[in-house]
Design a protein around this motif. Structure first.
Motif, PDB file in Angstrom:
ATOM      1  N   GLY A 261      36.106   3.041  36.197  1.00  0.00           N
ATOM      2  CA  GLY A 261      34.774   2.836  36.747  1.00  0.00           C
ATOM      3  C   GLY A 261      33.762   2.243  35.791  1.00  0.00           C
ATOM      4  O   GLY A 261      32.581   2.152  36.132  1.00  0.00           O
ATOM      5  N   THR A 262      34.186   1.789  34.621  1.00  0.00           N
ATOM      6  CA  THR A 262      33.223   1.267  33.637  1.00  0.00           C
ATOM      7  C   THR A 262      33.014  -0.232  33.742  1.00  0.00           C
ATOM      8  O   THR A 262      32.044  -0.752  33.209  1.00  0.00           O
ATOM      9  CB  THR A 262      33.688   1.583  32.209  1.00  0.00           C
ATOM     10  OG1 THR A 262      34.949   0.930  31.974  1.00  0.00           O
ATOM     11  CG2 THR A 262      33.799   3.075  31.983  1.00  0.00           C
ATOM     12  N   GLY A 263      33.943  -0.938  34.388  1.00  0.00           N
ATOM     13  CA  GLY A 263      33.833  -2.384  34.454  1.00  0.00           C
ATOM     14  C   GLY A 263      34.195  -3.071  33.142  1.00  0.00           C
ATOM     15  O   GLY A 263      34.032  -4.283  33.011  1.00  0.00           O
ATOM     16  N   THR A 264      34.683  -2.314  32.158  1.00  0.00           N
ATOM     17  CA  THR A 264      35.083  -2.880  30.874  1.00  0.00           C
ATOM     18  C   THR A 264      36.565  -3.255  30.915  1.00  0.00           C
ATOM     19  O   THR A 264      37.245  -3.030  31.917  1.00  0.00           O
ATOM     20  CB  THR A 264      34.852  -1.877  29.732  1.00  0.00           C
ATOM     21  OG1 THR A 264      35.768  -0.775  29.893  1.00  0.00           O
ATOM     22  CG2 THR A 264      33.420  -1.355  29.724  1.00  0.00           C
ATOM     23  N   ALA A 265      37.056  -3.769  29.798  1.00  0.00           N
ATOM     24  CA  ALA A 265      38.482  -4.089  29.703  1.00  0.00           C
ATOM     25  C   ALA A 265      39.344  -2.846  29.871  1.00  0.00           C
ATOM     26  O   ALA A 265      40.519  -2.943  30.234  1.00  0.00           O
ATOM     27  CB  ALA A 265      38.771  -4.756  28.361  1.00  0.00           C
ATOM     28  N   PHE A 266      38.773  -1.643  29.627  1.00  0.00           N
ATOM     29  CA  PHE A 266      39.536  -0.397  29.755  1.00  0.00           C
ATOM     30  C   PHE A 266      39.493   0.189  31.163  1.00  0.00           C
ATOM     31  O   PHE A 266      40.092   1.216  31.423  1.00  0.00           O
ATOM     32  CB  PHE A 266      39.051   0.630  28.732  1.00  0.00           C
ATOM     33  CG  PHE A 266      39.347   0.222  27.322  1.00  0.00           C
ATOM     34  CD1 PHE A 266      40.645   0.223  26.846  1.00  0.00           C
ATOM     35  CD2 PHE A 266      38.326  -0.191  26.492  1.00  0.00           C
ATOM     36  CE1 PHE A 266      40.931  -0.173  25.549  1.00  0.00           C
ATOM     37  CE2 PHE A 266      38.595  -0.584  25.190  1.00  0.00           C
ATOM     38  CZ  PHE A 266      39.897  -0.580  24.719  1.00  0.00           C
ATOM     39  N   ASP A 267      38.783  -0.453  32.062  1.00  0.00           N
ATOM     40  CA  ASP A 267      38.795  -0.054  33.468  1.00  0.00           C
ATOM     41  C   ASP A 267      40.136  -0.495  34.052  1.00  0.00           C
ATOM     42  O   ASP A 267      40.559  -1.637  33.846  1.00  0.00           O
ATOM     43  CB  ASP A 267      37.639  -0.737  34.205  1.00  0.00           C
ATOM     44  CG  ASP A 267      37.424  -0.205  35.605  1.00  0.00           C
ATOM     45  OD1 ASP A 267      38.413   0.072  36.323  1.00  0.00           O
ATOM     46  OD2 ASP A 267      36.250  -0.063  35.979  1.00  0.00           O
ATOM     47  N   GLN A 268      40.818   0.399  34.752  1.00  0.00           N
ATOM     48  CA  GLN A 268      42.134   0.053  35.313  1.00  0.00           C
ATOM     49  C   GLN A 268      42.073  -1.169  36.218  1.00  0.00           C
ATOM     50  O   GLN A 268      43.038  -1.904  36.345  1.00  0.00           O
ATOM     51  CB  GLN A 268      42.710   1.240  36.080  1.00  0.00           C
ATOM     52  CG  GLN A 268      43.175   2.348  35.160  1.00  0.00           C
ATOM     53  CD  GLN A 268      43.650   3.549  35.953  1.00  0.00           C
ATOM     54  OE1 GLN A 268      42.919   4.073  36.771  1.00  0.00           O
ATOM     55  NE2 GLN A 268      44.876   3.965  35.693  1.00  0.00           N
ATOM     56  N   ASN A 269      40.938  -1.420  36.834  1.00  0.00           N
ATOM     57  CA  ASN A 269      40.798  -2.563  37.728  1.00  0.00           C
ATOM     58  C   ASN A 269      40.729  -3.892  36.988  1.00  0.00           C
ATOM     59  O   ASN A 269      40.818  -4.951  37.596  1.00  0.00           O
ATOM     60  CB  ASN A 269      39.568  -2.402  38.622  1.00  0.00           C
ATOM     61  CG  ASN A 269      39.713  -1.236  39.579  1.00  0.00           C
ATOM     62  OD1 ASN A 269      40.822  -0.920  40.012  1.00  0.00           O
ATOM     63  ND2 ASN A 269      38.610  -0.589  39.894  1.00  0.00           N
ATOM     64  N   SER A 270      40.560  -3.847  35.656  1.00  0.00           N
ATOM     65  CA  SER A 270      40.447  -5.078  34.873  1.00  0.00           C
ATOM     66  C   SER A 270      41.789  -5.791  34.716  1.00  0.00           C
ATOM     67  O   SER A 270      41.831  -6.989  34.445  1.00  0.00           O
ATOM     68  CB  SER A 270      39.898  -4.767  33.476  1.00  0.00           C
ATOM     69  OG  SER A 270      40.880  -4.071  32.711  1.00  0.00           O
ATOM     70  N   GLY A 271      42.884  -5.044  34.849  1.00  0.00           N
ATOM     71  CA  GLY A 271      44.199  -5.623  34.629  1.00  0.00           C
ATOM     72  C   GLY A 271      44.655  -5.601  33.180  1.00  0.00           C
ATOM     73  O   GLY A 271      45.753  -6.035  32.857  1.00  0.00           O
ATOM     74  N   TYR A 272      43.806  -5.097  32.283  1.00  0.00           N
ATOM     75  CA  TYR A 272      44.149  -5.058  30.860  1.00  0.00           C
ATOM     76  C   TYR A 272      44.772  -3.740  30.413  1.00  0.00           C
ATOM     77  O   TYR A 272      45.295  -3.651  29.314  1.00  0.00           O
ATOM     78  CB  TYR A 272      42.913  -5.335  30.004  1.00  0.00           C
ATOM     79  CG  TYR A 272      42.371  -6.728  30.167  1.00  0.00           C
ATOM     80  CD1 TYR A 272      43.112  -7.826  29.741  1.00  0.00           C
ATOM     81  CD2 TYR A 272      41.132  -6.948  30.752  1.00  0.00           C
ATOM     82  CE1 TYR A 272      42.623  -9.107  29.897  1.00  0.00           C
ATOM     83  CE2 TYR A 272      40.630  -8.227  30.898  1.00  0.00           C
ATOM     84  CZ  TYR A 272      41.387  -9.305  30.474  1.00  0.00           C
ATOM     85  OH  TYR A 272      40.900 -10.568  30.624  1.00  0.00           O
TER      86      TYR A 272
END
Length: 136
Positions: free
Chosen positions: A9-20
């Motif tokens: 939920g952070t919108g960072t590279a560590f957000d699961q939704n980022s794909g990273y």
């Protein structure tokens, strides 16, 4: 075991939704390998890693990873405090230059890694290298 850091939920590279939040393509985990998602700086605080290791009778850990002075160091210290015998594979860690607290420059990544090795050696871990591990 493979440990990945996430910040949902952070919108960072560590957000699961980022794909990273995934293992590098070059790594080859086995189907039976366990993957653990962590949300704190170390791999123990917000996970069941300690329980999984204890259930499997594992008493010795070899640790490597990214952010040598942060995730790797705190995981190493906690593992030692919990009674695990720890080897830190220092040349299998990585970090980036750190800004000095007074804002006047940076500590080079190589020095950050050397400092971590010095701080942990003989206190929390045995410092080793990839070659030493492969030769065992």
């Amino acid at each position: 075991m493979w440990v990945l850091h996430q910040a949902p939920g952070t919108g960072t590279a560590f957000d699961q939704n980022s794909g990273y939040v995934k293992l590098l393509d070059e790594l080859e985990p086995q189907p039976e390998d366990t993957r653990i998602l962590k949300t704190s700086h170390n791999a123990f605080t917000a996970t069941n890693l300690a329980q999984q290791l204890q259930q499997r009778g594992i008493t010795k850990l070899r640790i490597c990873g990214i952010r040598t002075e942060q995730c790797v160091e705190t995981t190493t210290c906690l593992a030692s405090d919990m009674g695990f015998e720890v080897e830190l594979i220092i040349d299998a860690t990585a970090t980036h230059p750190l800004p000095l607290a007074n804002g006047t420059g940076f500590v080079p990544a190589e020095q950050v890694i050397e400092r971590t090795a010095a701080a942990l050696s003989g206190r929390f871990a045995t410092i080793t290298t990839v070659n030493n591990v492969l030769l065992q």
